[in-house]
Design a protein around this motif. Structure first.
Motif, PDB file in Angstrom:
ATOM      1  N   ALA A 118       0.842  -1.213   0.000  1.00 17.78           N
ATOM      2  CA  ALA A 118       0.000   0.000   0.000  1.00 17.78           C
ATOM      3  C   ALA A 118       0.866   1.247   0.000  1.00 17.78           C
ATOM      4  O   ALA A 118       0.862   2.034   0.948  1.00 17.78           O
ATOM      5  CB  ALA A 118      -0.931  -0.007   1.205  1.00 17.78           C
ATOM      6  N   PRO A 119       1.643   1.469  -1.064  1.00 16.05           N
ATOM      7  CA  PRO A 119       2.513   2.659  -1.101  1.00 16.05           C
ATOM      8  C   PRO A 119       1.727   3.972  -1.039  1.00 16.05           C
ATOM      9  O   PRO A 119       2.302   5.015  -0.782  1.00 16.05           O
ATOM     10  CB  PRO A 119       3.253   2.513  -2.431  1.00 16.05           C
ATOM     11  N   GLN A 120       0.392   3.909  -1.250  1.00 18.72           N
ATOM     12  CA  GLN A 120      -0.443   5.111  -1.120  1.00 18.72           C
ATOM     13  C   GLN A 120      -0.366   5.693   0.293  1.00 18.72           C
ATOM     14  O   GLN A 120      -0.698   6.851   0.519  1.00 18.72           O
ATOM     15  CB  GLN A 120      -1.914   4.791  -1.418  1.00 18.72           C
ATOM     16  N   LEU A 121       0.059   4.867   1.250  1.00 18.06           N
ATOM     17  CA  LEU A 121       0.121   5.303   2.648  1.00 18.06           C
ATOM     18  C   LEU A 121       1.454   5.958   3.016  1.00 18.06           C
ATOM     19  O   LEU A 121       1.693   6.261   4.183  1.00 18.06           O
ATOM     20  CB  LEU A 121      -0.117   4.102   3.581  1.00 18.06           C
ATOM     21  N   SER A 122       2.321   6.167   2.041  1.00 17.30           N
ATOM     22  CA  SER A 122       3.677   6.626   2.343  1.00 17.30           C
ATOM     23  C   SER A 122       3.684   7.963   3.093  1.00 17.30           C
ATOM     24  O   SER A 122       4.465   8.157   4.025  1.00 17.30           O
ATOM     25  CB  SER A 122       4.507   6.740   1.060  1.00 17.30           C
ATOM     26  N   ALA A 123       2.803   8.905   2.706  1.00 18.30           N
ATOM     27  CA  ALA A 123       2.776  10.209   3.385  1.00 18.30           C
ATOM     28  C   ALA A 123       2.398  10.046   4.856  1.00 18.30           C
ATOM     29  O   ALA A 123       2.979  10.687   5.735  1.00 18.30           O
ATOM     30  CB  ALA A 123       1.793  11.150   2.684  1.00 18.30           C
ATOM     31  N   ALA A 124       1.430   9.187   5.127  1.00 19.22           N
ATOM     32  CA  ALA A 124       1.004   8.953   6.513  1.00 19.22           C
ATOM     33  C   ALA A 124       2.068   8.195   7.295  1.00 19.22           C
ATOM     34  O   ALA A 124       2.246   8.411   8.493  1.00 19.22           O
ATOM     35  CB  ALA A 124      -0.307   8.175   6.533  1.00 19.22           C
ATOM     36  N   MET A 125       2.811   7.301   6.616  1.00 16.73           N
ATOM     37  CA  MET A 125       3.853   6.530   7.289  1.00 16.73           C
ATOM     38  C   MET A 125       5.021   7.424   7.705  1.00 16.73           C
ATOM     39  O   MET A 125       5.722   7.123   8.664  1.00 16.73           O
ATOM     40  CB  MET A 125       4.336   5.407   6.371  1.00 16.73           C
ATOM     41  N   GLU A 126       5.225   8.507   6.976  1.00 15.63           N
ATOM     42  CA  GLU A 126       6.296   9.437   7.332  1.00 15.63           C
ATOM     43  C   GLU A 126       5.957  10.248   8.576  1.00 15.63           C
ATOM     44  O   GLU A 126       6.850  10.750   9.256  1.00 15.63           O
ATOM     45  CB  GLU A 126       6.567  10.391   6.158  1.00 15.63           C
ATOM     46  N   GLN A 127       4.645  10.360   8.881  1.00 17.76           N
ATOM     47  CA  GLN A 127       4.211  11.150  10.038  1.00 17.76           C
ATOM     48  C   GLN A 127       3.149  10.385  10.830  1.00 17.76           C
ATOM     49  O   GLN A 127       2.003  10.816  10.906  1.00 17.76           O
ATOM     50  CB  GLN A 127       3.627  12.486   9.583  1.00 17.76           C
ATOM     51  N   PRO A 128       3.497   9.236  11.386  1.00 17.01           N
ATOM     52  CA  PRO A 128       2.485   8.458  12.111  1.00 17.01           C
ATOM     53  C   PRO A 128       1.862   9.262  13.240  1.00 17.01           C
ATOM     54  O   PRO A 128       2.548   9.952  13.981  1.00 17.01           O
ATOM     55  CB  PRO A 128       3.277   7.258  12.643  1.00 17.01           C
ATOM     56  N   GLY A 129       0.530   9.170  13.331  1.00 16.21           N
ATOM     57  CA  GLY A 129      -0.192   9.900  14.356  1.00 16.21           C
ATOM     58  C   GLY A 129      -0.618  11.291  13.931  1.00 16.21           C
ATOM     59  O   GLY A 129      -1.431  11.917  14.606  1.00 16.21           O
ATOM     60  N   LYS A 130      -0.097  11.786  12.803  1.00 16.13           N
ATOM     61  CA  LYS A 130      -0.440  13.127  12.346  1.00 16.13           C
ATOM     62  C   LYS A 130      -1.348  13.062  11.122  1.00 16.13           C
ATOM     63  O   LYS A 130      -1.307  12.118  10.344  1.00 16.13           O
ATOM     64  CB  LYS A 130       0.834  13.919  12.037  1.00 16.13           C
ATOM     65  N   HIS A 131      -2.167  14.091  10.950  1.00 15.94           N
ATOM     66  CA  HIS A 131      -3.170  14.106   9.895  1.00 15.94           C
ATOM     67  C   HIS A 131      -2.562  14.472   8.538  1.00 15.94           C
ATOM     68  O   HIS A 131      -1.766  15.410   8.433  1.00 15.94           O
ATOM     69  CB  HIS A 131      -4.281  15.095  10.246  1.00 15.94           C
ATOM     70  N   VAL A 132      -2.985  13.717   7.516  1.00 11.56           N
ATOM     71  CA  VAL A 132      -2.565  13.942   6.132  1.00 11.56           C
ATOM     72  C   VAL A 132      -3.789  13.745   5.246  1.00 11.56           C
ATOM     73  O   VAL A 132      -4.827  13.272   5.719  1.00 11.56           O
ATOM     74  CB  VAL A 132      -1.434  12.961   5.714  1.00 11.56           C
ATOM     75  N   PRO A 133      -3.715  14.081   3.951  1.00  7.09           N
ATOM     76  CA  PRO A 133      -4.842  13.818   3.064  1.00  7.09           C
ATOM     77  C   PRO A 133      -5.177  12.326   3.009  1.00  7.09           C
ATOM     78  O   PRO A 133      -4.289  11.475   3.098  1.00  7.09           O
ATOM     79  CB  PRO A 133      -4.340  14.322   1.706  1.00  7.09           C
ATOM     80  N   CYS A 134      -6.470  12.017   2.882  1.00  4.69           N
ATOM     81  CA  CYS A 134      -6.887  10.620   2.792  1.00  4.69           C
ATOM     82  C   CYS A 134      -6.403  10.024   1.479  1.00  4.69           C
ATOM     83  O   CYS A 134      -6.615  10.612   0.410  1.00  4.69           O
ATOM     84  CB  CYS A 134      -8.407  10.511   2.879  1.00  4.69           C
ATOM     85  N   PRO A 135      -5.753   8.842   1.490  1.00  8.12           N
ATOM     86  CA  PRO A 135      -5.257   8.240   0.256  1.00  8.12           C
ATOM     87  C   PRO A 135      -6.368   7.707  -0.649  1.00  8.12           C
ATOM     88  O   PRO A 135      -6.110   7.347  -1.787  1.00  8.12           O
ATOM     89  CB  PRO A 135      -4.368   7.093   0.760  1.00  8.12           C
ATOM     90  N   VAL A 136      -7.605   7.680  -0.143  1.00  8.86           N
ATOM     91  CA  VAL A 136      -8.722   7.185  -0.951  1.00  8.86           C
ATOM     92  C   VAL A 136      -9.543   8.332  -1.530  1.00  8.86           C
ATOM     93  O   VAL A 136      -9.755   8.413  -2.738  1.00  8.86           O
ATOM     94  CB  VAL A 136      -9.627   6.241  -0.121  1.00  8.86           C
ATOM     95  N   HIS A 137     -10.006   9.263  -0.682  1.00  4.96           N
ATOM     96  CA  HIS A 137     -10.879  10.320  -1.197  1.00  4.96           C
ATOM     97  C   HIS A 137     -10.196  11.681  -1.269  1.00  4.96           C
ATOM     98  O   HIS A 137     -10.801  12.651  -1.741  1.00  4.96           O
ATOM     99  CB  HIS A 137     -12.156  10.422  -0.352  1.00  4.96           C
TER     100      HIS A 137
END
Length: 445
Positions: A26-45
């Protein structure tokens, strides 16, 4: 013979390794993986900041989206993000650990979590007793410039997934050792992960840049709070917030209720495309367990006291990288031996007005679970939101159980009314608006 996948075999292998699994599947999660616990754009919507992986996502793969819902383990996350069935998610994860069509049986897994950091000097396939073996020569970058030789099919697969090359600075991690039984005896496989790292020079530049950004964010938080006006019903400039309070039936009369709530007549709202609009806003102080200002919560409003018609009308200020909201709250009232807690600001104000209790807003369900309660408090009343996803209920129970372990009495105050058909949930501000003060328990305790 076909090997039938068993979730009870795969789940223990995946535990603690969801960073590697998501990198591969799930490389779509890369932005969230760089900042676990912090809010980022949803990789789906999409959106701006409605999605986050939990800070301990490596353990179980859990995440939450304000729109799509909460996913309590990595298998559910993969089903959601890739549109897979449960079996498809299980099959793909199992393949990363060497499962598939095989006559071999997994006997045991030994966690290792051993890391090797350095620069790849060479990647090659060498003959080893007639068999080709993948080898990585890694320069550790210490004073002795020592070189390590790492090898194996698992390492080769990890390097291919991460697309690392000779000359890259990397972190290679052997996560676990698996022992299998086959007709010809036992054999071992190793589960590896690979991650490309910035060069030493890039890392130093990034560190300095982050320090500057952290200072800017901290100054912005303090400035936003200091420049906001203290709320007063008599101040004409505060009229938009007064109208907003009245629209939510929040007839605030106790000055302590609004001590950490202020009003900004003009503040910028950043749109997803980078453009800005100007609104007025309710500004709330988010404080840690010692009362220190950690962040500000903004509710963007129109001049006539309605929520601004923007994608995210409620926002939390950008935090410095070394700051967490865990344990924090928006303090409405000063605790005595009693303290109530709730999620939203409007909910907490409703509870405090109706019951006379100080009620701290924890902003959301995740922070409700982690809120730090002062040692002087003997009884905590948890006013839970009621929603179809049951997130509010689960968080309230988690807080109650955590406090019980510390010896603090905690009671959950649940909403009995049904959730309206056109709504995702109902909270105590809805109860105040629909049924009045008499519908609250513990009225004027």
């Amino acid at each position: 013979m076909k090997y039938f996948l068993n979730i009870e075999e795969i789940r223990p292998l995946a535990k603690g390794h969801w960073d590697y699994i998501f990198s591969a599947l799930a490389p779509q999660l890369s932005a969230a993986m760089e900042q676990p616990g912090k809010h980022v754009p949803c990789p789906v919507h999409g959106g701006k900041d409605g999605f986050r992986l939990f800070s301990n996502y490596q353990e179980n793969g859990a995440c939450v989206c304000n729109t799509c819902g909460e996913f309590r383990d990595g298998f559910k996350t993969l089903e959601w993000i890739n549109g897979w069935s449960f079996f498809e998610a299980l099959k793909h994860v199992a393949a990363l650990f060497g499962f598939g069509n095989s006559t071999s049986k997994l006997i045991r897994t030994e966690p290792m979590k051993k890391k090797f950091v350095g620069t790849i000097l060479r990647m090659s396939s060498l003959n080893n007793f007639g068999k080709k073996t993948f080898v990585v020569e890694l320069c550790a970058g210490d004073h002795n410039h020592s070189v390590q030789k790492l090898r194996g099919k698992g390492l080769q697969k990890a390097c291919a997934v991460a697309d690392v090359k000779e000359g890259d600075r990397v972190c290679l991690t052997v996560f676990s050792k698996q022992t299998y039984q086959s007709s010809s005896g036992t054999f071992h496989t190793y589960h590896w992960g690979a991650e490309r790292l910035p060069s030493m020079e890039e890392e130093e530049r990034a560190t300095q840049k982050q320090k500057s950004e952290d200072i800017r964010r901290e100054n912005a938080i303090v400035s936003t709070w200091k420049n906001a006006k203290r709320f007063s019903w008599k101040d004409p400039e505060c009229e938009p917030l007064a109208k907003y309070f009245l629209s939510r039936c929040l007839k605030v009369t106790d000055p302590e209720h609004v001590e950490d709530l202020r009003f900004s007549p003009k503040i910028s709202y950043l749109n997803p495309d980078g453009s800005k609009n100007e609104f007025c806003a309710m500004i709330a102080a988010i404080r840690d367990s010692e009362g220190k200002l950690i962040a500000v919560h903004k509710t963007f409003l129109t001049k006539d006291g309605k929520k601004a018609s923007v994608e995210t009308p409620k926002k939390i200020s950008c935090l410095p990288s070394n700051v967490s909201l865990t344990g924090c709250a928006i303090r409405i009232g000063k605790p005595t031996k009693y303290l109530a807690v709730a999620e939203g600001i409007e909910t907490a104000l409703s509870v405090s007005i109706a019951t006379g209790l100080p009620c701290w807003s924890c902003v959301n369900a995740h922070l409700l679970e982690s809120v730090e309660i002062p040692a002087s408090v003997e009884v905590v009343f948890i006013f839970a939101d009621k929603d179809r996803s049951l997130v509010g209920t689960r968080s309230a129970r988690a807080l109650r159980d955590r406090l019980a372990q510390k010896g603090t009495m905690a009671c959950i105050e649940s909403i009995e009314e049904d959730i309206p058909a056109d709504s995702k949930g109902i909270d105590w501000n809805d109860i105040l608006k629909n049924y009045g003060l008499e519908a609250f328990p513990l009225t004027k305790l």
